[in-house]
Design a protein around this motif. Structure first.
Motif, PDB file in Angstrom:
ATOM      1  N   VAL A  53      36.256  33.425  45.105  1.00 34.21           N
ATOM      2  CA  VAL A  53      35.425  33.951  46.193  1.00 34.21           C
ATOM      3  C   VAL A  53      36.104  35.159  46.842  1.00 34.21           C
ATOM      4  CG1 VAL A  53      34.467  33.432  48.481  1.00 34.21           C
ATOM      5  CG2 VAL A  53      34.228  31.784  46.630  1.00 34.21           C
ATOM      6  N   GLY A  54      37.389  35.047  47.116  1.00 31.02           N
ATOM      7  CA  GLY A  54      38.127  36.166  47.707  1.00 31.02           C
ATOM      8  C   GLY A  54      38.167  37.382  46.811  1.00 31.02           C
ATOM      9  N   THR A  55      38.345  37.161  45.511  1.00 35.25           N
ATOM     10  CA  THR A  55      38.390  38.262  44.559  1.00 35.25           C
ATOM     11  C   THR A  55      37.062  38.993  44.508  1.00 35.25           C
ATOM     12  OG1 THR A  55      40.046  37.143  43.193  1.00 35.25           O
ATOM     13  CG2 THR A  55      38.750  38.861  42.134  1.00 35.25           C
ATOM     14  N   VAL A  56      35.995  38.245  44.412  1.00 36.23           N
ATOM     15  CA  VAL A  56      34.679  38.869  44.259  1.00 36.23           C
ATOM     16  C   VAL A  56      34.301  39.666  45.505  1.00 36.23           C
ATOM     17  CG1 VAL A  56      32.214  38.392  44.026  1.00 36.23           C
ATOM     18  CG2 VAL A  56      33.851  37.236  42.547  1.00 36.23           C
ATOM     19  N   TRP A  57      34.395  39.040  46.683  1.00 32.91           N
ATOM     20  CA  TRP A  57      33.897  39.770  47.845  1.00 32.91           C
ATOM     21  C   TRP A  57      34.850  40.857  48.297  1.00 32.91           C
ATOM     22  CZ3 TRP A  57      35.428  40.802  52.773  1.00 32.91           C
ATOM     23  CH2 TRP A  57      36.434  40.031  53.341  1.00 32.91           C
ATOM     24  N   PHE A  58      36.152  40.567  48.371  1.00 31.48           N
ATOM     25  CA  PHE A  58      37.081  41.570  48.867  1.00 31.48           C
ATOM     26  C   PHE A  58      37.296  42.680  47.848  1.00 31.48           C
ATOM     27  CE2 PHE A  58      41.176  43.489  49.812  1.00 31.48           C
ATOM     28  CZ  PHE A  58      41.038  43.754  51.163  1.00 31.48           C
ATOM     29  N   GLY A  59      37.448  42.312  46.589  1.00 26.48           N
ATOM     30  CA  GLY A  59      37.641  43.328  45.555  1.00 26.48           C
ATOM     31  C   GLY A  59      36.471  44.286  45.464  1.00 26.48           C
ATOM     32  N   THR A  60      35.266  43.745  45.555  1.00 30.44           N
ATOM     33  CA  THR A  60      34.072  44.589  45.501  1.00 30.44           C
ATOM     34  C   THR A  60      34.000  45.508  46.712  1.00 30.44           C
ATOM     35  OG1 THR A  60      32.883  42.889  44.261  1.00 30.44           O
ATOM     36  CG2 THR A  60      31.559  44.579  45.344  1.00 30.44           C
ATOM     37  N   LEU A  61      34.145  44.945  47.891  1.00 34.95           N
ATOM     38  CA  LEU A  61      34.066  45.737  49.115  1.00 34.95           C
ATOM     39  C   LEU A  61      35.155  46.814  49.151  1.00 34.95           C
ATOM     40  CD1 LEU A  61      32.744  46.131  51.911  1.00 34.95           C
ATOM     41  CD2 LEU A  61      34.424  44.513  52.807  1.00 34.95           C
ATOM     42  N   TRP A  62      36.370  46.426  48.856  1.00 35.29           N
ATOM     43  CA  TRP A  62      37.493  47.365  48.878  1.00 35.29           C
ATOM     44  C   TRP A  62      37.299  48.456  47.830  1.00 35.29           C
ATOM     45  CZ3 TRP A  62      41.529  48.665  45.489  1.00 35.29           C
ATOM     46  CH2 TRP A  62      42.589  49.363  46.060  1.00 35.29           C
ATOM     47  N   GLY A  63      36.844  48.068  46.645  1.00 33.33           N
ATOM     48  CA  GLY A  63      36.631  49.038  45.577  1.00 33.33           C
ATOM     49  C   GLY A  63      35.560  50.062  45.926  1.00 33.33           C
ATOM     50  N   VAL A  64      34.467  49.613  46.506  1.00 36.47           N
ATOM     51  CA  VAL A  64      33.392  50.542  46.897  1.00 36.47           C
ATOM     52  C   VAL A  64      33.880  51.496  47.985  1.00 36.47           C
ATOM     53  CG1 VAL A  64      31.130  50.668  48.033  1.00 36.47           C
ATOM     54  CG2 VAL A  64      31.506  49.040  46.174  1.00 36.47           C
ATOM     55  N   ILE A  65      34.565  50.954  48.973  1.00 31.82           N
ATOM     56  CA  ILE A  65      35.095  51.806  50.045  1.00 31.82           C
ATOM     57  C   ILE A  65      36.071  52.831  49.482  1.00 31.82           C
ATOM     58  CG2 ILE A  65      36.567  51.828  52.106  1.00 31.82           C
ATOM     59  CD1 ILE A  65      35.194  49.141  52.872  1.00 31.82           C
ATOM     60  N   LEU A  78      36.489  55.277  36.253  1.00 33.57           N
ATOM     61  CA  LEU A  78      35.812  54.038  36.648  1.00 33.57           C
ATOM     62  C   LEU A  78      36.599  52.815  36.184  1.00 33.57           C
ATOM     63  CD1 LEU A  78      33.350  52.895  38.053  1.00 33.57           C
ATOM     64  CD2 LEU A  78      32.152  52.972  35.871  1.00 33.57           C
ATOM     65  N   ASN A  79      37.210  52.902  35.012  1.00 33.21           N
ATOM     66  CA  ASN A  79      38.021  51.804  34.485  1.00 33.21           C
ATOM     67  C   ASN A  79      39.189  51.491  35.427  1.00 33.21           C
ATOM     68  OD1 ASN A  79      38.810  49.853  32.591  1.00 33.21           O
ATOM     69  ND2 ASN A  79      40.223  51.296  31.623  1.00 33.21           N
ATOM     70  N   TYR A  80      39.871  52.521  35.886  1.00 34.94           N
ATOM     71  CA  TYR A  80      40.975  52.332  36.816  1.00 34.94           C
ATOM     72  C   TYR A  80      40.476  51.708  38.118  1.00 34.94           C
ATOM     73  CZ  TYR A  80      44.712  53.268  40.116  1.00 34.94           C
ATOM     74  OH  TYR A  80      45.677  53.125  41.074  1.00 34.94           O
ATOM     75  N   ALA A  81      39.358  52.227  38.630  1.00 32.36           N
ATOM     76  CA  ALA A  81      38.810  51.736  39.898  1.00 32.36           C
ATOM     77  C   ALA A  81      38.459  50.252  39.808  1.00 32.36           C
ATOM     78  CB  ALA A  81      37.584  52.563  40.286  1.00 32.36           C
ATOM     79  N   VAL A  82      37.828  49.852  38.710  1.00 33.36           N
ATOM     80  CA  VAL A  82      37.458  48.441  38.535  1.00 33.36           C
ATOM     81  C   VAL A  82      38.707  47.571  38.442  1.00 33.36           C
ATOM     82  CG1 VAL A  82      36.385  46.788  36.956  1.00 33.36           C
ATOM     83  CG2 VAL A  82      35.189  48.909  37.543  1.00 33.36           C
ATOM     84  N   ASN A  83      39.675  47.998  37.644  1.00 29.02           N
ATOM     85  CA  ASN A  83      40.905  47.208  37.490  1.00 29.02           C
ATOM     86  C   ASN A  83      41.683  47.105  38.803  1.00 29.02           C
ATOM     87  OD1 ASN A  83      40.489  46.604  34.791  1.00 29.02           O
ATOM     88  ND2 ASN A  83      41.554  48.435  34.084  1.00 29.02           N
ATOM     89  N   ALA A  84      41.780  48.209  39.542  1.00 30.67           N
ATOM     90  CA  ALA A  84      42.492  48.192  40.818  1.00 30.67           C
ATOM     91  C   ALA A  84      41.764  47.285  41.816  1.00 30.67           C
ATOM     92  CB  ALA A  84      42.614  49.603  41.375  1.00 30.67           C
ATOM     93  N   SER A  85      40.444  47.335  41.808  1.00 31.84           N
ATOM     94  CA  SER A  85      39.656  46.494  42.708  1.00 31.84           C
ATOM     95  C   SER A  85      39.834  45.017  42.373  1.00 31.84           C
ATOM     96  CB  SER A  85      38.181  46.868  42.632  1.00 31.84           C
ATOM     97  OG  SER A  85      37.997  48.195  43.054  1.00 31.84           O
ATOM     98  N   LEU A  86      39.811  44.691  41.080  1.00 33.01           N
ATOM     99  CA  LEU A  86      40.014  43.295  40.665  1.00 33.01           C
ATOM    100  C   LEU A  86      41.402  42.798  41.055  1.00 33.01           C
ATOM    101  CD1 LEU A  86      38.321  43.095  37.156  1.00 33.01           C
ATOM    102  CD2 LEU A  86      37.720  41.794  39.199  1.00 33.01           C
ATOM    103  N   LEU A  87      42.411  43.600  40.802  1.00 32.00           N
ATOM    104  CA  LEU A  87      43.771  43.194  41.135  1.00 32.00           C
ATOM    105  C   LEU A  87      43.931  43.003  42.642  1.00 32.00           C
ATOM    106  CD1 LEU A  87      46.656  42.601  40.256  1.00 32.00           C
ATOM    107  CD2 LEU A  87      47.129  45.047  40.483  1.00 32.00           C
ATOM    108  N   THR A  88      43.413  43.942  43.410  1.00 32.33           N
ATOM    109  CA  THR A  88      43.494  43.837  44.869  1.00 32.33           C
ATOM    110  C   THR A  88      42.733  42.615  45.363  1.00 32.33           C
ATOM    111  OG1 THR A  88      43.697  46.232  45.042  1.00 32.33           O
ATOM    112  CG2 THR A  88      43.059  45.052  47.030  1.00 32.33           C
ATOM    113  N   GLY A  89      41.555  42.389  44.811  1.00 31.96           N
ATOM    114  CA  GLY A  89      40.776  41.215  45.187  1.00 31.96           C
ATOM    115  C   GLY A  89      41.488  39.923  44.837  1.00 31.96           C
TER     116      GLY A  89
END
Length: 117
Positions: A53-65, A78-89
């Motif tokens: 749950v934390g990964t999906v919501w925070f990673g998505t929100l943080w990645g979009v911002i 885009l590949n880097y952005a998705v991977n960075a967002s997933l890791l951060t989430g």
């Protein structure tokens, strides 16, 4: 006992133990339940559920911002952005899961399954 009754009992236990209303029923968990998933409050949920749950919501929100505030203008792929967002989430989800488990232990909460009895 059905899920809704068990959820109500969990919320009552959490309130009696001193948790605030926002802590026992975070917005993201309400949204997940409205989507049809039967997810217990984070203090009773399995660590994997909290991480997901934390990964999906925070990673998505943080990645979009990050995409609109920085990455797009820097030419980040885009590949880097998705991977960075997933890791951060995932890091955020892990940290929140640990926090929820520590707070549950400190307040001596019963298990989710024992609430159904």
């Amino acid at each position: 006992m059905d899920f809704e009754q068990q959820l109500d009992r969990a919320h009552q236990v959490l309130l009696k133990k001193g948790f605030s209303g926002a802590a026992i029923n975070p917005i993201i968990y309400r949204l997940v339940r409205k989507a049809g998933l039967k997810v217990p409050p984070p203090q009773f949920a399995h660590i994997g559920i909290n991480i997901l749950v934390g990964t999906v919501w925070f990673g998505t929100l943080w990645g979009v911002i990050m995409w609109f505030m920085q990455w797009q203008s820097l030419g980040v792929t885009l590949n880097y952005a998705v991977n960075a967002s997933l890791l951060t989430g995932m890091i955020f989800g892990l940290m929140m899961s640990i926090w929820y488990k520590i707070s549950a232990r400190r307040k001596s909460l019963p298990s989710w399954h024992s609430l159904a009895e």
